[in-house]
Design an enzyme around this catalytic site. Structure first.
Site, mmCIF file in Angstrom:
data_model
loop_
_atom_site.group_PDB
_atom_site.id
_atom_site.type_symbol
_atom_site.label_atom_id
_atom_site.label_comp_id
_atom_site.label_asym_id
_atom_site.label_seq_id
_atom_site.Cartn_x
_atom_site.Cartn_y
_atom_site.Cartn_z
ATOM 1 C CG HIS A 236 -4.080 4.439 9.297
ATOM 2 N ND1 HIS A 236 -4.339 3.334 8.512
ATOM 3 C CD2 HIS A 236 -3.060 5.089 8.684
ATOM 4 C CE1 HIS A 236 -3.525 3.335 7.469
ATOM 5 N NE2 HIS A 236 -2.729 4.379 7.560
ATOM 6 N NE ARG B 249 -0.531 1.096 7.361
ATOM 7 C CZ ARG B 249 0.043 0.119 6.632
ATOM 8 N NH1 ARG B 249 0.077 -1.111 7.119
ATOM 9 N NH2 ARG B 249 0.575 0.372 5.460
ATOM 10 C CE1 TYR C 247 4.679 5.859 10.800
ATOM 11 C CE2 TYR C 247 5.358 4.992 8.671
ATOM 12 C CZ TYR C 247 4.371 5.231 9.608
ATOM 13 O OH TYR C 247 3.084 4.864 9.350
ATOM 14 C CG HIS D 270 4.451 1.999 3.098
ATOM 15 N ND1 HIS D 270 5.112 2.643 4.124
ATOM 16 C CD2 HIS D 270 3.126 2.109 3.399
ATOM 17 C CE1 HIS D 270 4.232 3.108 5.001
ATOM 18 N NE2 HIS D 270 3.030 2.796 4.577
ATOM 19 N NE ARG E 25 -2.554 0.185 3.523
ATOM 20 C CZ ARG E 25 -1.617 -0.525 2.925
ATOM 21 N NH1 ARG E 25 -1.696 -1.862 2.924
ATOM 22 N NH2 ARG E 25 -0.587 0.056 2.332
ATOM 23 C CE LYS F 180 -3.943 2.129 0.723
ATOM 24 N NZ LYS F 180 -3.393 3.502 0.682
#
Length: 300
Positions: A244, A247, A279, A270, A148, A172
């Protein structure tokens, strides 16, 4: 009626038990506070332990006229989490959100770049300037490690474990993960770190920050966005891209070349593999090839 006590208790749970960031906790709390405001405006005096499905349905109906379907779904999800917490702590025995359905939202597929487009973007960087070497190293890191942009600009020199072949990423919720790094990416980071960065007058508080602006401070996310869009304009790329996009391209190209979803999930950081599964929608041809190559009855 006692909402503040339970909200604070819930916030502590999110911070200590789930390790969520301040911003995420604030977003969860905002959903509950929005419900409290609705109750206040409609003069409904009821505690979080007694509120029922009918009252919450009234709130959801009111919200639906103010926000789009995606925001409405997020609010419902946040409230479900709050009432699930109250059940978990034995504050109440049922979840008034149980039968409330979220609106269906279309899932937007991420934009991606072809390998050739990424090569053209990086080749367009002016390496005659100090910023050029830095920009090449940054783009190679974005694409080579699937970071990110917030993770890129906060990357520290002490996070580089080149001998082991990894870099440490703080993502995150301040969750750490180790991401493998390719030799090419290491090479360009090393060139910048050893030959260019030492010439920048580094501010004391950013002495361990890897990528610096020309004044020796930490780069902003907006600056990385500008660098990428200037390069896109330079090569005449018509796609709307951002940091992004690199990514997304990282994950898509790994999947297309045979990587499994679980490995991609770990590298992207994730929390849920459901996020990574998006994806799978990008390349149907890839899925067909997986079936043809891996199914035990493929040749029958």
């Amino acid at each position: 009626m006692n909402w503040e006590f339970y909200i604070k208790s819930y916030q502590s749970y999110l911070k200590i038990e789930r390790g969520l960031s301040k911003n995420t906790i604030a977003n969860y709390s905002f959903d509950i506070e929005r419900l409290c405001l609705f109750l206040e405006q409609n003069k409904i005096e009821i505690s979080p332990l007694k509120i029922n499905e009918e009252t919450i349905q009234q709130f959801v109906y009111a919200v639906s006229s103010q926000v789009n379907a995606r925001s409405q779904a997020r609010i419902i999800s946040g409230l479900k989490s709050f009432f699930s917490y109250l059940i978990f702590e034995d504050y109440r025995g049922d979840n008034p959100m149980e039968l409330i359905e979220s609106p269906k939202t279309s899932r937007k597929l991420p934009d991606t770049l072809a390998v050739e487009e990424i090569d053209r973007l990086i080749a367009a960087i002016d390496l005659s300037s100090k910023e050029g070497e830095r920009n090449r190293a940054m783009l190679e890191t974005l694409y080579g490690c699937g970071l990110r942009v917030s993770e890129l600009v906060s990357l520290k020199i002490s996070d580089l474990f080149f001998d082991e072949g990894f870099i440490k990423i703080t993502g995150k919720g301040d969750k750490e993960r180790f991401v493998p790094i390719a030799n090419l990416t290491k090479k360009y980071i090393q060139i910048y770190k050893d030959n260019v960065r030492p010439e920048v007058p580094v501010k004391k508080e950013f002495s361990d920050t890897l990528f610096l602006n020309r004044r020796g401070g930490q780069l902003t996310r907006a600056m990385v966005f500008t660098i990428i869009n200037n390069l896109a304009a330079q090569i005449g790329l018509k796609k709307k891209i951002s940091p992004h996009t690199f990514r997304h391209s990282f994950a898509t190209h790994l999947l297309e070349n045979g990587a499994d979803l679980r490995s991609i999930q770990l590298m992207l950081g994730h929390e849920s593999i459901t996020t990574t599964e998006i994806y799978l929608h990008l390349d149907r041809k890839f899925l067909t090839e997986v079936l043809e190559n891996c199914h035990p009855r493929k040749n029958m």
